[in-house]
Every structure is written in C-alpha cells, then in structure tokens.
Design a protein around this motif. Sequence first.
Motif, mmCIF file in Angstrom:
data_model
loop_
_atom_site.group_PDB
_atom_site.id
_atom_site.type_symbol
_atom_site.label_atom_id
_atom_site.label_comp_id
_atom_site.label_asym_id
_atom_site.label_seq_id
_atom_site.Cartn_x
_atom_site.Cartn_y
_atom_site.Cartn_z
ATOM 1 N N LYS A 1 42.100 43.014 49.379
ATOM 2 C CA LYS A 1 41.592 42.174 48.294
ATOM 3 C C LYS A 1 40.896 40.938 48.866
ATOM 4 O O LYS A 1 41.036 39.828 48.372
ATOM 5 N N GLY B 1 38.845 37.057 43.597
ATOM 6 C CA GLY B 1 38.166 38.229 43.063
ATOM 7 C C GLY B 1 36.860 38.569 43.726
ATOM 8 O O GLY B 1 36.158 39.495 43.314
ATOM 9 N N ASN C 1 36.181 32.419 41.374
ATOM 10 C CA ASN C 1 37.547 32.698 41.819
ATOM 11 C C ASN C 1 37.498 33.482 43.119
ATOM 12 O O ASN C 1 37.118 34.653 43.133
ATOM 13 N N ARG D 1 43.671 48.123 40.652
ATOM 14 C CA ARG D 1 44.133 47.656 39.337
ATOM 15 C C ARG D 1 43.403 46.390 38.902
ATOM 16 O O ARG D 1 43.026 46.240 37.735
ATOM 17 N N ASP D 2 43.184 45.470 39.833
ATOM 18 C CA ASP D 2 42.566 44.190 39.493
ATOM 19 C C ASP D 2 41.045 44.210 39.580
ATOM 20 O O ASP D 2 40.390 43.243 39.177
ATOM 21 N N THR E 1 32.094 41.108 37.875
ATOM 22 C CA THR E 1 31.303 40.215 37.031
ATOM 23 C C THR E 1 29.837 40.262 37.454
ATOM 24 O O THR E 1 29.471 40.910 38.451
ATOM 25 N N PRO F 1 38.536 45.839 37.937
ATOM 26 C CA PRO F 1 37.687 45.713 36.736
ATOM 27 C C PRO F 1 37.489 44.279 36.257
ATOM 28 O O PRO F 1 36.375 43.903 35.870
ATOM 29 N N LYS F 2 38.534 43.461 36.302
ATOM 30 C CA LYS F 2 38.394 42.092 35.794
ATOM 31 C C LYS F 2 37.578 41.205 36.732
ATOM 32 O O LYS F 2 37.140 40.126 36.332
ATOM 33 N N HIS F 3 37.393 41.655 37.976
ATOM 34 C CA HIS F 3 36.606 40.868 38.935
ATOM 35 C C HIS F 3 35.175 41.366 39.060
ATOM 36 O O HIS F 3 34.374 40.739 39.763
#
Length: 421
Positions: free
Chosen positions: A86, A307, A304, A20-21, A27, A23-25
């Motif tokens: 994670k 991520g 971060n 779930r998380d 980069t 895609p936002k990580h």
Amino acid sequence: MNTETRHIIEPAPGFASGLRDLPKHLTVKSFSAGLVAAIFGCSGPALIVIGAANDGGLTNGQTVAWLFAIYFLGGLISLFLALRYKQPVTGAYSIPGAALVAGSLATFSFDQAVGAFIMAGVIVFVLGISGLIGKVMRWIPMPIVMAMIAGALMRFATGAVGSLGTAPLIAGAAIIAFFVSMRMTKTIPPVLAALVAGLIAAFATGSVGGAATEIAFVFPEFTAPTFTFDAFLAIAVPLALLVIGAENAQATGVLMAEGYKPPINMMTVISGVGGVAAGLLGGHNANIAGPMTAICSSEQAGDNKEGRYAATVVNGILFGAFGIVAGAAVPVVMSLPGALIGTVAGLAMIGVLLAALQNAFGRSLGNQTGAFVALAVSLSNITLLGISAPFWALVAGVVVSAVVERHVLTTTRAEGAAGVS
C-alpha cells in the motif's frame, strides 16, 4: 519462508488490504498521476531501448521481446508492491542500464548480453535477500539521501523550463494550466490540467505525429542466453550496480521524502527477480523506477498519502498493457512531442523536489556539507566505471561527512543501526 528470511523481508498489510481499500483511493488525482507516469515511462525511455536494439542489429522480433519483458514485468512489479505494501513503489526498468547495454552490444553478441542480464538479476537478488542493501540505505544520513534525490530529479524541473525554448506554446500552455489549476480549484489535479492543455496546444500547432519508428506489430522473438565471464564483468556487474545505486536508491529516497517507510529489502529482491525474469525473456532488467515513483508518490497523486498507491496500480496496468502491445503502441506514444512529455513530468516532480530539499538542508539537520556535496555530484550527471551519478553522490556525501562532520555522521550511524535492529 524461514524465520531469518521473514526478518529480512519487511512486513506488509497484504494484498487483501490493498485490494479492499483500492476503490476508495482511485480518484481523478491518482488516475492522472498514474497516467502521466506511464506516458513518461513509455515515451523517451522506450526510444533509448529501441535505439540500443537498432545499434545492436537486433531483429524486430527481438526488439519487441525486449520491450515486452521490461514493460510487462515492470507493470507486474508495480501491482505486486503497491497492493502488498500500500505504497506507491513503482516498477519499470533501468534507463541508464539501457544506455549501458547499447554500448556493450558493439562488443558482445545479444545472446551473451542476455546471459549477462540474468546474471545481473542474480546479483541484485542475492544482495536483497541478504538484507545488506536495507542496512546500508538506513545507515546513510537522511540529508545526504535527500540531496542526492534533489540532484537526480532537478533535471526534470529544469527540463520543463528548457521546453519553453523549444516549444513555447506547448510548454507554456501546460505550465500556465498547472499553476492556474493549483490556484483556482481542488477538483482538477494540476498535472492533469497541464497534460490536457499541452495536448490541445500540441494538436493546434500540428506537433503531434512527427515521430516515426521502424517497429511494426510482430510477435516477440526470444533469445537463448549464453553465459561468459567477460560479459559478466562488462555488463552484469555494472548493470546490477546501476539498479541498486541509481534506480532503487532514487526510489527509496523519494519515498522517504514523502514520509513513507519503503520496504528496501523487498524492493531489492523484487528487482533481482525482475532482472532474471526479464533476462529470460530478452530484456535487460525490470526493477523499481526512481522518476516514476516520484510522480506516483507526490501530492499530485492524492492529498492522502495512504492512498497514493492507487496511482502506481494505474501505472502498472498501463505499463503492462504497453508491454503486451509494444509493437503497435510505440509509434502512437512516440507521436507525442517530447516537449509536452518533459514539461508535464517536470511539473509533477515539484512536490517531491521541495520535500527533498527541505529534508536535505533544514536548519535543524546535520550533515549539511555532505548533503551539499551529494547534491553537486548528483547534479553533475557524472558517470564513472559505468555507474551513474546518484550512486557516486551517496558515496561522496558520506565520505565528506565522515571527514568534516564525523560527530554528526556517528550519531546518524548509531540511530540507523537502531532502526534496523
């Protein structure tokens, strides 16, 4: 899974949370770090395996099966642990283990070696599922672990400097781009800038395409294992100790240096499963990778740290794909100059090295003498009884601390016991 096993295996956020998380990580930084780690793992280390296979008289099919086993399964380990926990726990295979196998193939047939690969995996699995490795790693004083990591990874930093002597234009372009990018912009990851600048210099100087290999694109040829006691003693036991005492110990220390709480027991269990599975396919051990974990867990993989596991996911996909097309991919990757690969890998280690040295020799920390001994032994690159320097660095550091810093070691031991209870 029973209650006792669940207590040994560390809890995790789970795959749903990791996916779930993700895609936002994903980069530019996480992608570039994962790419650099993959290039590092698919270049020089692959040559060690190919050289071992050639020395052992393996067929091209057996060599491709070996590469498929360690790269495809190494990629799966990255995906499994990164998405489940994670954390940037990165899979690959034991590089010193490949060197160990290269020497043993002069004495043992490959089917006996394959049997030993499987037995090594069983040893690692049993040690992991027992929880023993997790207790030992948490018992060892943190400064000693960090000093071992600094010593083990320092060769990458010095290798980057050494590349200036062998390929000054390529290494120089990469180094200048790295530090200029670090100073001038936050948008472009320094390690990506170094890779691009180094590639441009390599093409401009005609340094790409010099490597060659006899491996062609052929189907894997699997080897049925033969189990012998001699191979168990000569290959399986040293290989298992290498996986635990070198690769997993390095990765654990790197993650601790970056502020993570690594799932030590699960890392050991998965390395055991990877050893058995790789052996069945004809490879020597798929496990956690120390240097590649260092690249994917560094600040180059993202500001971060929560991520940075995305870098390991990228690396895992590339690693697995390399294994699938190993017969065709090896010549392409081998065409890149070694100076470029070594320089970029060394630059990517800077953040991890700084954190390890700070955590090893901070003034408020104890075990300074033991930490220094661990650093010296790890830097020495000594090999005893077929086991490489990182393992002996931990042993020497703990022994010295027990003799000259007993009070500090006892305090650390009590704190470590409380941490795993």
